[in-house]
Scaffold this active site. Structure first.
Site, PDB file in Angstrom:
ATOM      1  N   TRP A  65      26.993 -18.764  12.323  1.00 28.91           N
ATOM      2  CA  TRP A  65      26.454 -19.493  11.588  1.00 28.91           C
ATOM      3  C   TRP A  65      26.475 -18.247   9.822  1.00 28.91           C
ATOM      4  O   TRP A  65      24.813 -18.539   9.747  1.00 28.91           O
ATOM      5  CB  TRP A  65      25.082 -19.551  12.263  1.00 28.91           C
ATOM      6  CG  TRP A  65      25.430 -19.540  13.885  1.00 28.91           C
ATOM      7  CD1 TRP A  65      24.859 -21.161  14.047  1.00 28.91           C
ATOM      8  CD2 TRP A  65      25.773 -19.515  14.900  1.00 28.91           C
ATOM      9  NE1 TRP A  65      25.475 -21.728  15.207  1.00 28.91           N
ATOM     10  CE2 TRP A  65      25.451 -19.803  15.875  1.00 28.91           C
ATOM     11  CE3 TRP A  65      25.268 -17.764  15.523  1.00 28.91           C
ATOM     12  CZ2 TRP A  65      26.019 -20.210  17.003  1.00 28.91           C
ATOM     13  CZ3 TRP A  65      25.832 -17.901  16.577  1.00 28.91           C
ATOM     14  CH2 TRP A  65      25.714 -19.138  17.311  1.00 28.91           C
ATOM     15  N   HIS A  66      26.712 -18.700   9.518  1.00 27.24           N
ATOM     16  CA  HIS A  66      26.793 -17.196   7.952  1.00 27.24           C
ATOM     17  C   HIS A  66      27.631 -18.338   7.417  1.00 27.24           C
ATOM     18  O   HIS A  66      28.349 -17.387   6.293  1.00 27.24           O
ATOM     19  CB  HIS A  66      27.710 -16.199   8.655  1.00 27.24           C
ATOM     20  CG  HIS A  66      27.000 -15.268   9.128  1.00 27.24           C
ATOM     21  ND1 HIS A  66      27.796 -13.904   9.805  1.00 27.24           N
ATOM     22  CD2 HIS A  66      25.887 -15.060   9.915  1.00 27.24           C
ATOM     23  CE1 HIS A  66      26.747 -13.378  11.002  1.00 27.24           C
ATOM     24  NE2 HIS A  66      25.774 -14.285  10.491  1.00 27.24           N
ATOM     25  N   TYR A  67      27.356 -19.128   7.037  1.00 24.46           N
ATOM     26  CA  TYR A  67      27.533 -20.259   6.089  1.00 24.46           C
ATOM     27  C   TYR A  67      27.283 -20.222   5.035  1.00 24.46           C
ATOM     28  O   TYR A  67      26.149 -19.704   4.826  1.00 24.46           O
ATOM     29  CB  TYR A  67      27.824 -21.541   6.283  1.00 24.46           C
ATOM     30  CG  TYR A  67      26.524 -22.225   6.751  1.00 24.46           C
ATOM     31  CD1 TYR A  67      25.846 -22.538   5.446  1.00 24.46           C
ATOM     32  CD2 TYR A  67      26.451 -22.293   8.087  1.00 24.46           C
ATOM     33  CE1 TYR A  67      24.002 -23.014   5.917  1.00 24.46           C
ATOM     34  CE2 TYR A  67      25.208 -22.417   8.589  1.00 24.46           C
ATOM     35  CZ  TYR A  67      24.168 -23.145   7.535  1.00 24.46           C
ATOM     36  OH  TYR A  67      22.458 -23.470   8.408  1.00 24.46           O
TER      37      TYR A  67
END
Length: 552
Positions: free
Chosen positions: A489-491
């Site tokens: 979830w680090h886009y």
């Protein structure tokens, strides 16, 4: 029966990564209602038209600290498409974390799910506080490479002051228990040294990071930074979906052909509102790596061929809007330990020299008989099963993807492709990281998490894929990386500095318009980005105030 149980356990693997958090910090008195609620309004109560010095689109990880900072000098409107987390148990406590991330719908759930064209499920925040209000709470500052490679001439003194400003309000020191302590020791046995203890800095080796959960397990998010705001100068509108940025030719005032003059937003009843900027004011987009490029495209700012294919009038041809989009791939293993473990999510991190970060989680999940039976009495209380996870995330990454519109409706997710492992350097970093996982599993610290069989042999019981038996086999390790890829979830990216915005985050060719959030990053800042994104909101707000003072 064994096959059914195994299937059920595999169902829990993905949910475990989203599981409940226990984060331990300094003791706090029970909280009163936050002061920022005094200036939060439902968008239905907002006027049909009003004027502001700064209009910020997106009340998330960057938008909240940015709005709080600017409000000390200017009249600010903060527009958030979601609602308020405070007072909702699932959002504000560790116990409700899992429920928040699995109870999703297309239009108003706090977590908005999307699946990339790579086939990997993902999520984005749709709540005041943004993804900082639904995430795992780990807090760690950026690495030095981020500052040198970001394309921004950072004032490092102001950077540190901005981090301090955030940390005084919402960051706590966790207390390690069984699983996290074992991972710490295993990392050190595997050569991820030195041991740096508790630190918010990015330090090679093994360390304990900060948490945005306090000692009572209550969440603190970017929304809490609104408590710093000057209440008389700020309005926050929730359930306000911005449809487009208004751009006009104002050459007599700005010396440019095009300037942002306001936004159009719609409330929950479908009624339209116009928020306009005063002279020398700005619209600032802080809608995240998915929302910011999407809003620019819907406003006619982006690649001409793509906009024309949707019949969108081209305001400014910027070919890289929606391009240079990245997501850090995550790979790992999960085991069932022989004895129950506590809930935890990332508290310890191993920052390796081989291009990978190693982290861990443990989660207790409810487990029930797969089918009701007249011959088996259903227990009055649920049974619980512990799943422990060890995972690695690569730095960077170098593989880049893109984003394009799927609809003219801002509420509909755009089409996203991250192209995981498209660059061979990312593949090698993943192999290095998964080999480090194998080293940790062989450490003495992991012995207590093995089962003993009838013959006295000890081994792990894996849930889902196990690491290849021969970790030296490159082909098998590459296959494991590609086959088990998931998101952490680090886009980021989509409005990258030097491609879409300049070093001051101004959209190229359009006056009075900036993008301030993780969409401007061409590289992920260290182990976890939320600390840097919140710092960025404070930092840019302070810089803007200083610019205006000099200008006046």
């Amino acid at each position: 029966m064994a096959r059914t149980i195994c299937f059920r356990l595999q169902q829990f693997v993905f949910l475990m990564f989203l599981g409940a958090i226990v984060s331990y910090g300094r003791p706090q008195e029970p909280r009163q209602d936050p002061s920022y609620l005094k200036f939060v309004y439902n968008a239905t109560d907002m006027p049909s038209e009003d004027y502001y010095d700064y209009i910020i689109v997106g009340g998330g990880t960057a938008g909240c600290p940015l709005a709080a900072t600017l409000s000390h000098t200017f009249r600010v409107l903060l527009l958030e498409r979601g609602g308020v987390a405070y007072g909702k148990t699932n959002l504000m406590t560790q116990e409700g974390f899992l429920a928040t991330l699995v109870d999703v719908n297309p239009y108003d759930s706090p977590a908005q799910a999307f699946t990339s064209e790579d086939g990997v499920p993902n999520a984005r925040g749709r709540i005041l506080g943004g993804s900082s209000a639904i995430n795992a709470g780990f807090y760690s500052r950026a690495d030095q490479d981020f500052y040198t490679k970001s394309g921004v001439n950072w004032d490092l003194k102001l950077v540190n002051e901005s981090y301090d400003w955030v940390e005084r309000a919402i960051v706590f020191q966790p207390e390690l228990k069984n699983w996290q302590s074992a991972i710490r020791d295993g990392l050190l046995e595997a050569g991820v040294d030195p041991y740096n203890g508790f630190s918010l800095e990015h330090l090679p080796g093994t360390k304990i990071g900060g948490s945005t959960f306090d000692s009572f397990g209550r969440r603190h998010s970017a929304a809490d930074l609104l408590n710093y705001a000057r209440a008389s100068n700020i309005q926050v509108a929730v359930y306000a979906t911005v449809e487009r940025i208004l751009v006009a030719s104002l050459t007599a005032y700005s010396g440019s052909r095009q300037s942002a003059i306001g936004v159009v937003f719609r409330d929950a009843n479908g009624r339209y509102h116009h928020a306009m900027v005063r002279r020398h004011g700005e619209v600032i987009i802080s809608a995240g790596a998915i929302g910011s490029p999407q809003l620019l495209l819907l406003s006619g700012i982006g690649p001409r061929p793509h906009l024309s294919s949707w019949g969108i009038p081209v305001i400014r041809h910027l070919p890289y809007v929606g391009q240079y989009l990245y997501d850090n791939p995550r790979n790992g293993i999960s085991i069932v330990p022989p004895a129950p473990l506590e809930h935890s999510l990332i508290q310890v991190v191993g920052i390796t020299e081989q291009g990978a970060y190693v982290e861990a989680a443990s989660n207790t999940v409810p487990f029930a008989s797969p089918a009701r039976s007249v011959f088996i009495r259903t227990p009055s209380s649920p049974l619980y099963l512990t799943v422990a996870t060890l995972m690695e995330k690569i730095v960077g990454p170098l593989s880049r993807g893109s984003l394009r519109l799927a609809s003219m409706d801002m509420r509909v997710n755009p089409i996203v492709r991250f192209n995981y492992f498209n660059n061979p350097v990312d593949v090698q970093r993943c192999v290095n990281g998964t080999r480090k996982l194998a080293d940790i599993l062989r450490s003495r610290s992991m012995e207590d998490f093995k089962f003993r069989d009838w013959f006295g042999n000890r081994d792990f019981r894996f849930v889902g894929p196990a690491l290849p038996v021969d970790a030296t086999d490159d082909e098998q390790m590459v296959d494991f990386c590609r086959r088990t890829v998931s998101t952490i979830w680090h886009y980021h990216g989509g409005c990258v500095v030097g491609k879409v915005v300049d070093g001051d985050y101004r959209v190229m060719g359009v006056n009075g318009l900036r993008v301030v959030d993780g969409s401007t990053f061409g590289i992920s800042p260290g182990t976890n980005p939320q600390a840097t994104v919140m710092m960025m909101g404070r930092y840019v707000g302070t810089k803007i105030i200083r610019e205006r003072i000099r200008y006046n």
